[in-house]
Enzyme design. Structure first.
Site, mmCIF file in Angstrom:
data_model
loop_
_atom_site.group_PDB
_atom_site.id
_atom_site.type_symbol
_atom_site.label_atom_id
_atom_site.label_comp_id
_atom_site.label_asym_id
_atom_site.label_seq_id
_atom_site.Cartn_x
_atom_site.Cartn_y
_atom_site.Cartn_z
ATOM 1 C CB ALA A 169 22.932 20.712 33.700
ATOM 2 C CG ASN A 175 20.989 14.653 34.589
ATOM 3 O OD1 ASN A 175 19.998 15.311 34.327
ATOM 4 N ND2 ASN A 175 22.078 14.678 33.830
ATOM 5 C CG HIS A 178 28.630 -4.998 34.087
ATOM 6 N ND1 HIS A 178 28.090 -5.415 32.904
ATOM 7 C CD2 HIS A 178 28.645 -6.079 34.906
ATOM 8 C CE1 HIS A 178 27.781 -6.697 33.004
ATOM 9 N NE2 HIS A 178 28.112 -7.133 34.201
ATOM 10 C CG HIS A 181 28.291 -11.509 39.857
ATOM 11 N ND1 HIS A 181 27.000 -11.260 40.244
ATOM 12 C CD2 HIS A 181 28.235 -11.651 38.494
ATOM 13 C CE1 HIS A 181 26.208 -11.254 39.195
ATOM 14 N NE2 HIS A 181 26.923 -11.509 38.115
HETATM 15 ZN ZN ZN Z 1 28.004 -9.029 35.279
#
Ligand code: ZN
Length: 269
Positions: free
Chosen positions: A69, A71, A82, A88
């Site tokens: 298997a 993916n 997250h 950011h």
């Molecule tokens: Zn974020």
């Protein structure tokens, strides 16, 4: 018996010519997963162009007779449980791969505002909540990971209940609780915490249009941990958090597996 054992170990260490290194004993702790699974229902910001995708490459018997298997996956950095890297919201600040591990593996405190959030979905943590917490549990030490518990994770993955609005492409009408500006300044600039975590989609509350908490944290190279879950399993103090994001070079964030080591209440081994 124990004394004999330690003497024997010491003798063995001497025989090897180096001191015996103690191995951390984790048997007095329980491991709690603070992470949502990634799947087709994983929530993203309403303006995110894509979501978590899992493509099956192989699943079944091979010509050779064994099972195999594999993916392929793809996902935006910001969604599901997250990490927000400081870059950011602050140019020149740390990217996901460069955040010192000391900010991601550290003692944690849990500030519970479930009652306030239940009464007001736009609730923002206030400095008075922090001082009330500290009166009971002591001053939050530098290098602590602060986890804000709003109770919102029970609404996951219902986008409308969790984000306050599920209109695709429109993030102008979101409602959920989180940190407030003054509280964020107090934690980041005065307490010098390691990271800010929360069980909602953002370290800014849903109605925020200026993302001031993101900007305060990012400017101080303090990462964020968003969309956490199971914070009700943690004590206000005493837990130890390990939050290891995928090491995306140059990343502004990344999926993160967050676990907590929680001392067993009865001290049982
Ligand atoms: Zn974020």
């Amino acid at each position: 018996m124990r004394r004999h054992l330690s003497l024997a170990l010491a003798a063995a260490a001497l025989a090897c010519g180096r001191p015996q290194q103690p191995v951390p004993d984790l048997s007095g702790y329980r491991l709690v997963d603070l992470t949502h699974a990634y799947n087709a229902e994983t929530l993203y910001w309403p303006t995110s162009p894509t979501r978590f995708q899992l493509e099956q490459l192989a699943f079944g018997p091979t010509p050779g007779g064994w099972f195999y298997a594999a993916n392929a996956f793809a996902a935006p950095e910001h969604g599901g449980t997250h990490l927000d890297a400081p870059i950011h919201f602050a140019e020149g600040r740390l990217t996901a791969d460069r955040i010192p591990l000391e900010k991601l593996v550290a003692p944690a405190v849990v500030i519970d505002v479930t009652a306030q959030a239940e009464a007001d979905p736009d609730y923002r943590l206030e400095p008075s909540d922090i001082t009330a917490f500290e009166r009971l549990h002591g001053t939050i030490a530098p290098g602590t990971i602060v986890l804000l518990r709003t109770g919102w994770s029970s609404r996951w993955p219902d986008a409308r209940a969790y984000l306050g609005d599920d209109t695709p492409g429109d993030a102008s009408n979101l409602h959920f609780p989180s940190y407030g500006e003054a509280a964020a300044r107090m934690l980041v600039e005065e307490r010098r915490v390691a990271a800010l975590g929360v069980d909602v989609a953002s370290i800014d509350y849903g109605a925020s249009q200026d993302f001031i908490v993101h900007r305060i944290a990012a400017a101080a190279d303090v990462p964020g941990l968003e969309n956490l879950t199971t914070l009700d399993q943690l004590p206000p103090t005493g837990a130890f958090v390990i939050a290891l994001p995928m090491k995306i070079e140059g990343g502004s964030g990344a999926p993160v597996r967050v676990v907590a080591l929680v001392p067993r209440a009865d001290g049982a081994r």
